[in-house]
Design an enzyme around this catalytic site. Structure first.
Site, PDB file in Angstrom:
ATOM      1  N   HIS A  10       0.819  -1.222   0.000  1.00 52.16           N
ATOM      2  CA  HIS A  10       0.000   0.000   0.000  1.00 52.16           C
ATOM      3  C   HIS A  10       0.847   1.265   0.000  1.00 52.16           C
ATOM      4  CE1 HIS A  10       0.188   0.954   4.397  1.00 52.16           C
ATOM      5  NE2 HIS A  10       0.187  -0.349   4.572  1.00 52.16           N
ATOM      6  N   ASP A  63       6.215   0.900   6.493  1.00 53.56           N
ATOM      7  CA  ASP A  63       4.776   0.599   6.382  1.00 53.56           C
ATOM      8  C   ASP A  63       4.112   1.642   5.505  1.00 53.56           C
ATOM      9  OD1 ASP A  63       2.217  -0.271   6.662  1.00 53.56           O
ATOM     10  OD2 ASP A  63       2.022   0.293   8.764  1.00 53.56           O
ATOM     11  N   GLU A  70      -5.132   1.905   2.919  1.00 51.43           N
ATOM     12  CA  GLU A  70      -5.086   0.656   3.692  1.00 51.43           C
ATOM     13  C   GLU A  70      -5.230   0.970   5.164  1.00 51.43           C
ATOM     14  OE1 GLU A  70      -3.555  -2.529   6.190  1.00 51.43           O
ATOM     15  OE2 GLU A  70      -2.752  -0.513   6.059  1.00 51.43           O
ATOM     16  N   GLU A  71      -4.575   2.047   5.588  1.00 53.96           N
ATOM     17  CA  GLU A  71      -4.503   2.326   7.026  1.00 53.96           C
ATOM     18  C   GLU A  71      -5.855   2.665   7.637  1.00 53.96           C
ATOM     19  OE1 GLU A  71      -2.132   1.394   8.593  1.00 53.96           O
ATOM     20  OE2 GLU A  71      -0.231   1.702   7.561  1.00 53.96           O
ATOM     21  N   ASP A 123       3.156  -6.457   3.424  1.00 50.52           N
ATOM     22  CA  ASP A 123       2.831  -5.345   4.337  1.00 50.52           C
ATOM     23  C   ASP A 123       3.245  -5.679   5.762  1.00 50.52           C
ATOM     24  OD1 ASP A 123       1.885  -2.942   5.286  1.00 50.52           O
ATOM     25  OD2 ASP A 123      -0.224  -3.559   5.307  1.00 50.52           O
TER      26      ASP A 123
END
Ligand SMILES: *[C@@H]1O[C@H](CO)[C@@H](O)[C@H](O)[C@H]1NC(C)=O
Ligand SMILES: *[C@@H]1O[C@H](CO)[C@@H](O)[C@H](O)[C@H]1NC(C)=O
Ligand SMILES: *[C@@H]1O[C@H](CO)[C@@H](O)[C@H](O)[C@H]1NC(C)=O
Ligand SMILES: *[C@@H]1O[C@H](CO)[C@@H](O)[C@H](O)[C@H]1NC(C)=O
Ligand SMILES: *[C@@H]1O[C@H](CO)[C@@H](O)[C@H](O)[C@H]1NC(C)=O
Ligand SMILES: [Zn+2]
Length: 473
Positions: free
Chosen positions: A280, A292, A326-327, A354
């Site tokens: 992501h 991340d 995504e988060e 991820d």
């Protein structure tokens, strides 16, 4: 004929035809890829592409910094990626629209006022509301578990709940971050402060998403450091009265349009069948989002890039997707799955990185017994870089919808023991990333994706998923 019988027959016929796996042959077929695997490894680890994924990521993260969903900065970063992917001569480069949340942190701070004045490093949590301009000043109750919270429900009204839960692994302890506010609000708390979800702390707070519950008051919520949560717990044990002032101007603004970023190498023989690699592109608004999930996104680009640089073209299409938002709960990947559900039957394998791009040791894989046997053979091609382990439980937020629909899924097995030290903190910068590890990860990703995309057959999967879907439609 009863449709259930018809389906049963179809499944039976199908499984007796196309799942007649001849493993001796498959083993030979896969071993035949050692030459190509070595070419990919040489290019990525020792050759002209050495450090390329790291250098590309460094350029990117230094230029854009963090990339929070809903921001213009993330959209600019996506535009940059589309340009770079084109310049890298990948095919079908485009963005696909996805509506995403726009949460704004704003200014925020917390101060312990009693028993002494002490500033509490903190990070508000995704979707949290603010306190209003007056802030919230209240007495604190410290609990070590949800059980203790329930047992002491009568003491909670009007207080700020501080959770000082033990770290029992991310998957277990993250429940406190995700549900802490909702559970505290149910008993009348005015805010909640949660000990950061990490096995090691150097006094830095870790942010992340939280979920309010339907019909329960939304109270401001943030993570504080392990050090401060433990200290307040000790103070509470001594019978000291603790008071905190919390001021957060967080806001949930209307959704905005973002994009998932896509590039491909079209398949030569079965262009409509696909192997998908992904990471992501969005991140939290701390650090640089280099680990991340900059690492996962850039080894996914590198997987296609290495194949292209070697002039290879697999039989099936290799597709890279860099997810957005995504988060905030896999928002971009969910939109993508909705738009591409008709590809479930033609998706051979979905891959997501991820969980770090540290030194790789292999792949984690979810698929049926026959697919697992095939993947075990594929992973042997990575012996030259000691990354041959095929582990159970491939997973990832963004490939979850595909895996639930029965598509085999893979994630990167890597030496990520320290991943949660940096996760969602200001420490998530390029300094965490290592070029040599990224070269190896890129090779693992490229060899796995290429070979599965080029084999004679798609990976087998349990037939009931496929055939009941086909019949119902
Ligand atoms: C795996 O392959 C064997 C041999 O072709 C076949 O008999 C078996 O049904 C397959 N199993 C699954 C779960 O597909
Ligand atoms: C790649 O990075 C390693 C580690 O920093 C370094 O030793 C090596 O010289 C780099 N290679 C290239 C081609 O820059
Ligand atoms: C990084 O950016 C510099 C200058 O902006 C450029 O020369 C270099 O080629 C870029 N590196 C990679 C690997 O894209
Ligand atoms: C809370 O923070 C906001 C934004 O920085 C500020 O305008 C406001 O004065 C603060 N409230 C108090 C009571 O300090
Ligand atoms: C793989 O492991 C062997 C034995 O431990 C070691 O000699 C070799 O350098 C390793 N290769 C890589 C690419 O790390
Ligand atoms: Zn992530």
């Amino acid at each position: 004929m009863d449709w259930k019988i018809l389906i049963a027959l179809l499944i039976f016929q199908h499984s007796s035809v196309s799942f007649q796996l001849d493993f001796a042959n498959i083993r030979r077929e896969i071993a035949g890829y050692q030459d190509i695997a070595n070419q990919i490894i040489d290019l990525s680890v020792y050759g002209a592409a050495q450090n390329q994924s790291y250098n590309r990521l460094a350029n990117f993260t230094d230029m854009f910094g963090y990339r929070l969903a809903g921001t213009v900065n993330l959209e600019n970063a996506i535009d940059y990626m589309l340009q770079e992917l084109q310049a890298d001569k990948l095919e079908n480069v485009h963005g696909e629209k996805a509506e995403v949340p726009h949460w704004v942190r704003g200014e925020e701070y917390a101060t312990m006022l009693k028993p002494r004045v002490h500033s509490l490093p903190m990070l508000g949590l995704g979707y949290s509301v603010g306190t209003g301009p007056k802030g919230i000043q209240a007495e604190v109750i410290v609990v070590r578990s949800f059980d203790e919270l329930e047992a002491r429900a009568a003491e909670i009204p009007g207080k700020i709940v501080v959770y000082n839960q033990d770290y029992l692994g991310y998957g277990i302890s993250v429940e406190y971050r995700a549900l802490g506010a909702a559970k505290a609000a149910k008993h009348g708390a005015v805010a909640s402060l949660i000990r950061s979800i990490t096995p090691l702390s150097v006094d830095s707070p870790h942010t992340g998403m939280q979920d309010y519950a339907q019909g329960i008051k939304q109270i401001p919520t943030a993570c504080i450091t392990v050090e401060d949560a433990e200290m307040m717990w000790r103070m509470a044990q001594r019978g000291e009265i603790i008071e905190v002032f919390l001021n957060m101007s967080a806001q949930n603004l209307p959704n905005v349009m973002s994009r998932n970023t896509v590039a491909e190498i079209k398949g030569s023989t079965y262009p409509d069948q696909t192997v998908l690699v992904s990471g992501h592109l969005d991140s939290w608004d701390v650090g640089q989002g280099a680990m991340d999930d900059g690492g996962g996104a850039f080894i996914s680009w590198q997987a296609l890039s290495l194949v292209r640089q070697l002039g290879l073209r697999p039989k099936r299409t290799l597709r890279m997707v860099l997810w957005t938002a995504e988060e905030f709960g896999g928002v971009g990947s969910e939109a993508y799955f909705k738009d591409h559900q008709n590809e479930v039957d033609t998706m051979s394998l979905v891959m997501e990185s991820d969980e770090g791009t540290f030194t790789p040791s292999g792949i984690q894989f979810t698929g049926n017994a026959n697919a697992t046997k095939i993947m075990t053979e594929v992973l042997k091609l990575l012996k030259p870089i000691n990354a041959s382990i095929l582990d159970k439980q491939g997973d990832g937020t963004d490939i979850g919808p595909w895996m639930s629909a029965g598509v085999p899924g893979a994630s990167l097995r890597n030496a990520n023991d320290n991943y949660f030290y940096y996760h969602h903190t200001n420490g998530d910068t390029m300094t965490v990333q290592d070029p040599i590890a990224m070269n190896l990860c890129s090779a693992v990703w490229a060899v796995t994706a290429f070979v599965v995309a080029d084999m004679d057959d798609m990976l087998p999967r349990d037939s009931d998923h496929v055939h009941i879907r086909v019949k119902v439609h």
